[in-house]
Design a protein around this motif. Structure first.
Motif, PDB file in Angstrom:
ATOM      1  N   ARG A 208      54.081  33.373  28.037  1.00  0.00           N
ATOM      2  CA  ARG A 208      54.807  32.085  27.813  1.00  0.00           C
ATOM      3  C   ARG A 208      54.900  31.804  26.014  1.00  0.00           C
ATOM      4  N   ILE A 209      53.282  32.251  25.559  1.00  0.00           N
ATOM      5  CA  ILE A 209      53.894  31.512  24.449  1.00  0.00           C
ATOM      6  C   ILE A 209      55.597  32.527  23.792  1.00  0.00           C
TER       7      ILE A 209
ATOM      8  N   HIS B 291      58.474  30.932  24.176  1.00  0.00           N
ATOM      9  CA  HIS B 291      58.768  29.486  23.757  1.00  0.00           C
ATOM     10  C   HIS B 291      57.973  29.145  22.945  1.00  0.00           C
ATOM     11  N   GLY B 292      57.259  30.179  21.698  1.00  0.00           N
ATOM     12  CA  GLY B 292      57.087  29.074  20.470  1.00  0.00           C
ATOM     13  C   GLY B 292      57.442  29.798  19.907  1.00  0.00           C
TER      14      GLY B 292
ATOM     15  N   GLY C   1      50.426  28.416  29.916  1.00  0.00           N
ATOM     16  CA  GLY C   1      50.616  29.466  28.247  1.00  0.00           C
ATOM     17  C   GLY C   1      51.986  27.976  28.277  1.00  0.00           C
TER      18      GLY C   1
ATOM     19  N   VAL D 191      49.963  25.607  25.933  1.00  0.00           N
ATOM     20  CA  VAL D 191      49.568  25.764  24.662  1.00  0.00           C
ATOM     21  C   VAL D 191      51.656  26.456  23.830  1.00  0.00           C
ATOM     22  N   ALA D 192      52.249  27.022  24.405  1.00  0.00           N
ATOM     23  CA  ALA D 192      53.141  26.945  23.511  1.00  0.00           C
ATOM     24  C   ALA D 192      53.921  25.312  23.075  1.00  0.00           C
ATOM     25  N   ASN D 193      53.783  24.601  23.308  1.00  0.00           N
ATOM     26  CA  ASN D 193      54.519  23.326  22.952  1.00  0.00           C
ATOM     27  C   ASN D 193      53.116  22.775  22.388  1.00  0.00           C
TER      28      ASN D 193
ATOM     29  N   LEU E 280      44.320  32.742  19.403  1.00  0.00           N
ATOM     30  CA  LEU E 280      43.937  32.387  20.849  1.00  0.00           C
ATOM     31  C   LEU E 280      42.312  32.612  20.674  1.00  0.00           C
TER      32      LEU E 280
ATOM     33  N   ILE F   4      51.490  24.095  20.217  1.00  0.00           N
ATOM     34  CA  ILE F   4      52.049  25.485  18.956  1.00  0.00           C
ATOM     35  C   ILE F   4      53.733  24.994  18.594  1.00  0.00           C
ATOM     36  N   ASN F   5      54.260  24.632  18.677  1.00  0.00           N
ATOM     37  CA  ASN F   5      55.841  24.438  18.103  1.00  0.00           C
ATOM     38  C   ASN F   5      55.170  22.866  17.389  1.00  0.00           C
TER      39      ASN F   5
ATOM     40  N   ARG G 208      53.976  31.041  15.950  1.00  0.00           N
ATOM     41  CA  ARG G 208      53.194  31.390  17.091  1.00  0.00           C
ATOM     42  C   ARG G 208      52.732  32.724  16.416  1.00  0.00           C
TER      43      ARG G 208
END
Length: 407
Positions: A343-344, A347-348, A308, A311-313, A358, A315-316, A353
């Motif tokens: 996590r998204i 942190h997204g 997660g 993936v958040a990184n 997904l 997406i950003n 996001r």
């Protein structure tokens, strides 16, 4: 290349990717009149690449438009997929249909170029030789789990089994001996393209594909085009740093990389099964987690947490419309979705996001194989009549087997 030849390729690409289309639909897609479509389809039909059929009876006024179909049974490519623990070969027809396939295990024995090439060549020559008489092999594509130099199929780096500067494409072309070059691509790059044109990402030109094998590979599409980087080695998302403090050692020499924290070794170590290996071992742990077994569930949750973050990184950074999970990550995500989503959410960036989807791979284990097939079709779809001049009809009998290769 002339505009006319380019138009032939455009039309063929439409029916290859979309299946049977009416002349009217083709005219609308290409922005030309029906007489132009008639001329193009007649030329492609004469070359044996498409056929025209009367449409099924329809209600209503007006004369229905003829339907143009790809000659799936007559024109094919050979597609190869080299994963860490298996070799796959297939005969894939125009239109993307897998007509025949072969698979054999790949032992984890270190640098094994000769074994891989010999095994694939044997499978490929068998598929080529057993194709029906009169069929045409229009190209060869291969997917490899490593960093591939564009143009010549050189594997610059394959960390799991120690491949460094291995002339995979040239060696496989020579061993096959069918007079066609082998177009080679990185497995995750090809998987991303396959998911975009045939899988979960159809209609989503801004797409990220994450492929789980021993490690994690990535393919990123921006506006429908692969993000390759200056030298073609872009999107190595598996080596994105996610755990800088006390992270697991990675095969690349660093620590805390995404693949070190989410790959096969991390998951099996988390459940005390470091002596096991392979995709089936990974999938067994995921199944146990889905069944609620505490140790497996805790391990999958921890892996999902690191996934997660990665993936958040992404997406950003890229604001994708779709993130597709393929390979072993397909099953892992199905169980670890809550951790990935948390996590998204944490942190997204909301503007990035909110709209992202997904999704599990729509092509399953065949995503990278289909990607290899699409690479094999590139020359034909770019210049159909020109490409046909450089191929030959498959023989009625198979050529001689490659010594030492599996049968």
């Amino acid at each position: 290349m002339s505009r006319h030849r380019a138009s032939l390729g455009t039309l063929l690409r439409h029916v290859h990717l979309s299946g049977p289309l009416s002349r009217a639909a083709l005219a609308e897609r290409m922005g030309v009149n029906r007489s132009t479509i008639l001329a193009l389809t007649s030329e492609l039909a004469a070359a044996g690449l498409v056929r025209e059929e009367n449409p099924e009876a329809v209600l209503g006024a007006g004369r229905p438009s003829f339907v143009v179909r790809p000659e799936t049974g007559r024109v094919f490519v050979l597609a190869f997929d080299v994963a860490v623990d298996r070799l796959v070969a297939a005969r894939v027809g125009l239109g993307g249909t897998i007509l025949d396939r072969r698979e054999t295990p790949r032992p984890r024995t270190g640098a094994d170029l000769d074994m891989v090439v010999g095994g694939l060549a044997a499978l490929g020559r068998e598929l080529f030789g057993t194709a029906p008489p009169g069929t045409v092999c229009a190209g060869v594509g291969a997917s490899y789990c490593g960093m591939i130099r564009p143009g010549d199929g050189m594997v610059r780096y394959g960390p799991e089994l120690g491949w460094v500067d291995q002339a995979f494409g040239a060696e496989l072309e020579s061993a096959l001996g069918i007079g066609l070059p082998v177009a080679v691509g990185n497995e995750a790059h090809l998987g991303a393209h396959a998911e975009f044109v045939r899988g979960a990402g159809i209609g989503s030109p801004d797409l990220i594909y994450l492929h789980g094998d021993v490690g994690v590979g990535g393919g990123i599409l921006v506006g429908g085009r692969l993000l390759g980087g200056e030298s073609g080695y872009g999107a190595e998302v598996g080596h994105m740093l996610v755990n800088p403090r006390g992270g697991r050692e990675c095969l690349c020499g660093s620590r805390g990389c995404l693949e070190a924290e989410t790959g096969e070794y991390a998951l099996l170590a988390a459940v005390g099964r470091s002596g096991e290996s392979g995709r089936e071992a990974v999938r067994a742990v995921v199944r146990e987690a889905a069944d609620g077994k505490p140790e497996a569930a805790a391990a999958v949750a921890a892996i999902g947490d690191w996934l997660g973050i990665g993936v958040a990184n992404l997406i950003n950074l890229f604001n994708p419309g779709v993130v597709v999970f393929g390979g072993t990550l397909r099953e892992l995500y199905a169980v670890a979705a809550p951790q990935v989503g948390a996590r998204i959410a944490g942190h997204g960036m909301p503007v990035s996001r909110d709209r992202v989807r997904l999704l599990p791979s729509g092509l399953g284990d065949d995503a990278t194989l289909i990607g290899a097939a699409e690479k094999g079709f590139d020359a034909l779809l770019g210049d159909p009549l020109g490409a046909l001049l450089s191929v030959r009809t498959s023989p009625a009998r198979p050529p001689a087997a490659v010594p030492g290769g599996p049968r």
